[in-house]
Design a protein around this motif. Structure first.
Motif, mmCIF file in Angstrom:
data_model
loop_
_atom_site.group_PDB
_atom_site.id
_atom_site.type_symbol
_atom_site.label_atom_id
_atom_site.label_comp_id
_atom_site.label_asym_id
_atom_site.label_seq_id
_atom_site.Cartn_x
_atom_site.Cartn_y
_atom_site.Cartn_z
ATOM 1 N N ARG A 60 40.364 13.167 32.630
ATOM 2 C CA ARG A 60 39.081 13.015 31.954
ATOM 3 C C ARG A 60 39.275 12.440 30.560
ATOM 4 O O ARG A 60 38.501 11.581 30.117
ATOM 5 C CB ARG A 60 38.354 14.353 31.895
ATOM 6 C CG ARG A 60 37.045 14.264 31.132
ATOM 7 C CD ARG A 60 36.185 15.473 31.301
ATOM 8 N NE ARG A 60 34.999 15.385 30.457
ATOM 9 C CZ ARG A 60 33.828 15.892 30.755
ATOM 10 N NH1 ARG A 60 33.658 16.517 31.902
ATOM 11 N NH2 ARG A 60 32.797 15.784 29.928
ATOM 12 N N LEU A 61 40.293 12.907 29.844
ATOM 13 C CA LEU A 61 40.573 12.347 28.532
ATOM 14 C C LEU A 61 40.896 10.865 28.630
ATOM 15 O O LEU A 61 40.384 10.043 27.857
ATOM 16 C CB LEU A 61 41.737 13.084 27.873
ATOM 17 C CG LEU A 61 41.511 14.514 27.393
ATOM 18 C CD1 LEU A 61 42.773 15.039 26.731
ATOM 19 C CD2 LEU A 61 40.335 14.602 26.436
ATOM 20 N N GLU A 226 31.275 20.514 27.353
ATOM 21 C CA GLU A 226 30.704 19.570 28.310
ATOM 22 C C GLU A 226 31.030 19.933 29.757
ATOM 23 O O GLU A 226 30.312 19.544 30.672
ATOM 24 C CB GLU A 226 31.191 18.157 28.003
ATOM 25 C CG GLU A 226 30.754 17.668 26.624
ATOM 26 C CD GLU A 226 31.130 16.239 26.336
ATOM 27 O OE1 GLU A 226 30.474 15.619 25.474
ATOM 28 O OE2 GLU A 226 32.079 15.726 26.969
ATOM 29 N N GLU A 227 32.110 20.661 29.942
ATOM 30 C CA GLU A 227 32.486 21.061 31.299
ATOM 31 C C GLU A 227 33.381 22.286 31.224
ATOM 32 O O GLU A 227 34.255 22.374 30.349
ATOM 33 C CB GLU A 227 33.216 19.925 32.016
ATOM 34 C CG GLU A 227 33.584 20.218 33.452
ATOM 35 C CD GLU A 227 34.253 19.032 34.135
ATOM 36 O OE1 GLU A 227 35.234 19.254 34.878
ATOM 37 O OE2 GLU A 227 33.806 17.887 33.916
ATOM 38 N N CYS A 228 33.180 23.238 32.122
ATOM 39 C CA CYS A 228 34.022 24.431 32.205
ATOM 40 C C CYS A 228 34.242 24.747 33.672
ATOM 41 O O CYS A 228 33.285 24.853 34.441
ATOM 42 C CB CYS A 228 33.372 25.611 31.496
ATOM 43 S SG CYS A 228 34.332 27.155 31.586
ATOM 44 N N SER A 229 35.495 24.862 34.065
ATOM 45 C CA SER A 229 35.805 25.160 35.464
ATOM 46 C C SER A 229 36.848 26.261 35.529
ATOM 47 O O SER A 229 37.717 26.376 34.659
ATOM 48 C CB SER A 229 36.316 23.921 36.194
ATOM 49 O OG SER A 229 37.488 23.412 35.582
ATOM 50 N N GLY A 230 36.732 27.108 36.552
ATOM 51 C CA GLY A 230 37.678 28.189 36.772
ATOM 52 C C GLY A 230 38.556 27.901 37.977
ATOM 53 O O GLY A 230 38.096 27.339 38.972
ATOM 54 N N HIS A 231 39.824 28.292 37.873
ATOM 55 C CA HIS A 231 40.783 28.040 38.943
ATOM 56 C C HIS A 231 41.619 29.300 39.168
ATOM 57 O O HIS A 231 42.416 29.668 38.291
ATOM 58 C CB HIS A 231 41.717 26.870 38.581
ATOM 59 C CG HIS A 231 41.017 25.573 38.356
ATOM 60 N ND1 HIS A 231 41.015 24.568 39.293
ATOM 61 C CD2 HIS A 231 40.294 25.121 37.310
ATOM 62 C CE1 HIS A 231 40.319 23.539 38.831
ATOM 63 N NE2 HIS A 231 39.879 23.849 37.627
ATOM 64 N N CYS A 249 36.358 21.165 28.796
ATOM 65 C CA CYS A 249 36.337 19.862 28.151
ATOM 66 C C CYS A 249 35.211 19.892 27.129
ATOM 67 O O CYS A 249 34.052 20.128 27.469
ATOM 68 C CB CYS A 249 36.118 18.755 29.168
ATOM 69 S SG CYS A 249 37.443 18.630 30.407
ATOM 70 N N CYS A 250 35.567 19.669 25.864
ATOM 71 C CA CYS A 250 34.632 19.854 24.756
ATOM 72 C C CYS A 250 34.624 18.614 23.875
ATOM 73 O O CYS A 250 35.502 17.763 23.950
ATOM 74 C CB CYS A 250 35.044 21.059 23.913
ATOM 75 S SG CYS A 250 35.393 22.562 24.877
#
Length: 254
Positions: A60-61, A226-231, A249-250
């Protein structure tokens, strides 16, 4: 192909003689953590071989940055996989870590890309402060570096701080970012505040947040999430319990 170089293997006047007792206490605790990671070395990568969430943040970066943009990897360790991924993508990567052992492994690694990664030994609590130059000989990570970086990555490095220090460090990372700069963060989802836990034959103090609490800390520090995901993650080492990893992702606001 290029090889990264450690610019400052030993700090200049690390205790500097001007620290308050609380600062000396914090620095002593951080030094013990660094020694632990000196011992762990490459064993960290062996215990945590799967890096899918981390690599996804890296992609993403890369999609949002231009070749030659400057990125700071806080708690870079050996440089795997983030320094490698971002350097291969054409970015100018600076790695920061407190462990001499981890940085020595990074220095011996051959990284792809047109820009050789640069590695600094520094206490992350000193980022964006005058101590970066005065103590660690890293002016690019002190006040001179404010607004210099297009992105900062911090994958599982802030978990080593007490919760009351994390907002301060996030604020310092924000200062190093240019307006609108990106922050990619990896944390463990757990309500922990500097709790001593066994970790690969050592004892480390670990902090974590519940997801909503972590997002609020980031917003208060001047970031938009902007995005937060758990794994869910099960380490390869059977001595470590499964955990829930959070990847955020901020973007710097203002």
């Amino acid at each position: 192909m290029t090889t990264g170089q450690i610019s400052d293997p030993f700090p200049v006047g690390e205790d500097a003689g001007d620290d308050e007792p609380e600062v000396r206490r914090r620095r002593a605790a951080r030094a013990l953590q660094a020694v632990a990671f000196d011992t762990i070395g490459a064993g960290y990568g062996e215990a945590f071989p799967a890096k899918d969430g981390q690599l996804t943040c890296g992609r993403r970066l890369l999609a949002g940055l231009e070749p030659g943009d400057r990125v700071l990897d806080v708690g870079c360790g050996t440089g795997e996989p983030t320094v490698r991924q971002l350097a291969a993508g054409g970015l100018r990567v600076t790695g920061a870590d407190l462990s001499d052992g981890m940085l020595a492994l990074a220095r011996r690694t051959v990284f792809p890309g047109d820009f050789p990664p640069v590695f600094h030994r520094i206490d992350l609590y000193d980022l964006a402060t005058d101590r970066a130059d005065r103590v660690w000989n890293a002016p690019a990570l002190g006040p001179d570096g404010r607004g210099r970086f297009a992105a900062v990555t911090a994958f599982f490095s802030l978990i080593l701080l007490p919760q009351d220090e994390i907002p301060t460090v996030l604020g310092q990372l924000r200062e190093l970012l240019r307006p609108g700069g990106l922050l990619a963060l990896g944390m463990v989802e757990a309500d922990l505040d500097h709790v001593p836990l066994p970790f690969l034959g050592r004892e480390l103090r670990i902090s974590g947040y519940l997801r909503e609490d972590l997002e609020q800390v980031l917003v208060s520090a001047g970031f938009a999430v902007e995005e937060c995901s758990g794994h869910p993650y099960a380490p390869a080492s059977t001595s470590l319990p499964p955990e829930e990893q959070l990847f955020l992702c901020c973007r710097r606001v203002g």
